[in-house]
Design a protein around this motif. Sequence first.
Motif, PDB file in Angstrom:
ATOM      1  N   ASN A  76       0.973  -1.104  -0.132  1.00 13.78           N
ATOM      2  CA  ASN A  76       0.264   0.121   0.210  1.00 13.78           C
ATOM      3  C   ASN A  76       0.450   1.128  -0.012  1.00 13.78           C
ATOM      4  O   ASN A  76       0.245   2.365  -1.124  1.00 13.78           O
ATOM      5  N   CYS A  96      -3.237  -7.203   4.868  1.00 10.02           N
ATOM      6  CA  CYS A  96      -4.755  -6.031   5.000  1.00 10.02           C
ATOM      7  C   CYS A  96      -4.834  -6.106   3.048  1.00 10.02           C
ATOM      8  O   CYS A  96      -4.262  -6.326   2.282  1.00 10.02           O
ATOM      9  N   ARG A  97      -5.829  -5.180   3.390  1.00 11.57           N
ATOM     10  CA  ARG A  97      -6.520  -4.466   2.061  1.00 11.57           C
ATOM     11  C   ARG A  97      -6.877  -2.685   2.374  1.00 11.57           C
ATOM     12  O   ARG A  97      -7.461  -3.153   3.724  1.00 11.57           O
ATOM     13  N   LEU A  98      -6.621  -2.321   1.204  1.00 13.73           N
ATOM     14  CA  LEU A  98      -7.409  -1.227   1.143  1.00 13.73           C
ATOM     15  C   LEU A  98      -9.032  -0.792   0.682  1.00 13.73           C
ATOM     16  O   LEU A  98      -8.998  -1.067  -0.636  1.00 13.73           O
ATOM     17  N   SER A  99      -9.720  -0.294   1.436  1.00 13.83           N
ATOM     18  CA  SER A  99     -11.462  -0.366   1.145  1.00 13.83           C
ATOM     19  C   SER A  99     -12.068   0.725   1.101  1.00 13.83           C
ATOM     20  O   SER A  99     -11.642   1.636   1.873  1.00 13.83           O
ATOM     21  N   CYS A 160     -12.010   5.675   2.317  1.00 16.53           N
ATOM     22  CA  CYS A 160     -10.286   4.557   1.650  1.00 16.53           C
ATOM     23  C   CYS A 160      -9.517   4.685   3.122  1.00 16.53           C
ATOM     24  O   CYS A 160      -8.802   5.709   3.762  1.00 16.53           O
ATOM     25  N   SER A 164      -8.170  -4.693   8.065  1.00 10.24           N
ATOM     26  CA  SER A 164      -7.374  -6.208   8.749  1.00 10.24           C
ATOM     27  C   SER A 164      -9.056  -7.051   8.810  1.00 10.24           C
ATOM     28  O   SER A 164      -9.657  -7.672   8.362  1.00 10.24           O
ATOM     29  N   GLY A 166     -12.145  -5.677   9.560  1.00  5.73           N
ATOM     30  CA  GLY A 166     -12.819  -5.282  10.099  1.00  5.73           C
ATOM     31  C   GLY A 166     -13.947  -4.753  11.125  1.00  5.73           C
ATOM     32  O   GLY A 166     -14.780  -3.702  11.134  1.00  5.73           O
ATOM     33  N   GLU A 176     -18.393  -1.983   4.857  1.00  4.67           N
ATOM     34  CA  GLU A 176     -16.774  -1.757   4.169  1.00  4.67           C
ATOM     35  C   GLU A 176     -17.465  -2.635   2.480  1.00  4.67           C
ATOM     36  O   GLU A 176     -18.593  -3.501   2.411  1.00  4.67           O
ATOM     37  N   GLU A 178     -16.754  -2.082  -1.417  1.00  3.96           N
ATOM     38  CA  GLU A 178     -14.693  -1.784  -1.738  1.00  3.96           C
ATOM     39  C   GLU A 178     -14.055  -2.398  -1.481  1.00  3.96           C
ATOM     40  O   GLU A 178     -13.038  -0.975  -0.727  1.00  3.96           O
ATOM     41  N   THR A 179     -13.485  -3.111  -2.186  1.00  6.23           N
ATOM     42  CA  THR A 179     -11.543  -3.448  -2.107  1.00  6.23           C
ATOM     43  C   THR A 179     -10.941  -2.965  -3.502  1.00  6.23           C
ATOM     44  O   THR A 179     -11.151  -2.879  -4.166  1.00  6.23           O
ATOM     45  N   GLN A 182      -5.334  -5.286  -2.422  1.00  3.29           N
ATOM     46  CA  GLN A 182      -5.066  -6.285  -0.909  1.00  3.29           C
ATOM     47  C   GLN A 182      -3.474  -5.916  -1.631  1.00  3.29           C
ATOM     48  O   GLN A 182      -2.684  -6.172  -1.947  1.00  3.29           O
TER      49      GLN A 182
END
Length: 216
Positions: A76, A96-99, A160, A164, A166, A176, A178-179, A182
């Motif tokens: 990220n 983790c994800r950027l959502s 945004c 991880s 939530g 959440e 939209e991702t 990743q």
Amino acid sequence: TTAPVTKLRLAIQKSGRLHDDSMRLLKECGIDISNGVNKLKSEASNFPLEVFFLRDDDIPQYVEDKVADIGFVGENVVYEKKKKVEVVEKLGFGKCRLSIAVPKGEDYASAASLQGKRIATSYPVLVQDFLNQQGVQAEIHEISGSVEIAPGIGLASAICDLVSSGSTLFMNGLQEVETILQSQAVLITSAGLSEEQQAILNKLMFRIQAVKKAKN
Ligand code: ATP
Ligand code: ZN
């Protein structure tokens, strides 16, 4: 006189979510850097490695500038900073994800639902890339921390942020929707390592791959 010993300079996070796993990975690679981490840098006693402890945000710049030869940092951060560095290995931690998230119960059909809205984030570059891809116009409001409270205080209608489990979103009444990326920790390097440094990096990568294989 003898030529100085070539060392590889590695930048890792000084403290935070990636620090302990970065130190653990080095240890699992058989590299001992126990001589104090409460300083700017430390030297391995049994491997030609010097470790610099930095804020994660600064690591891509240090590697691009060749102040460090390699770094451990989240994808990220790598993709947000757009520095001239190469991702050479995924490290298997810091996942983790950027959502994108919006207030719970709010209708969200697709990215088009963000049209004309104000999105709070610490990742303006990645969010703008996403909006461009989707052909959506929205205002990006950059804030450096506590992004999840922005909707509650009327600063933005969407956020945004990194997620991880939530649970932070949930606790702040957000869902959440939209991702956009990743992410995990990766090893980055700049082009133009010397032959000797490349040989050390190959040795380190061989050990990292062995550690990863042992975990699967
Ligand atoms: P620094 O003081 O080094 O700037 P920071 O506060 O920016 O630290 P941390 O919160 O320690 O950063 O997160 C470091 C990295 O850990 C993130 O950039 C991301 O790659 C990863 N990470 C993994 N899970 C999460 C999560 N749930 N929330 C935030 N970051 C996560
Ligand atoms: Zn940071």
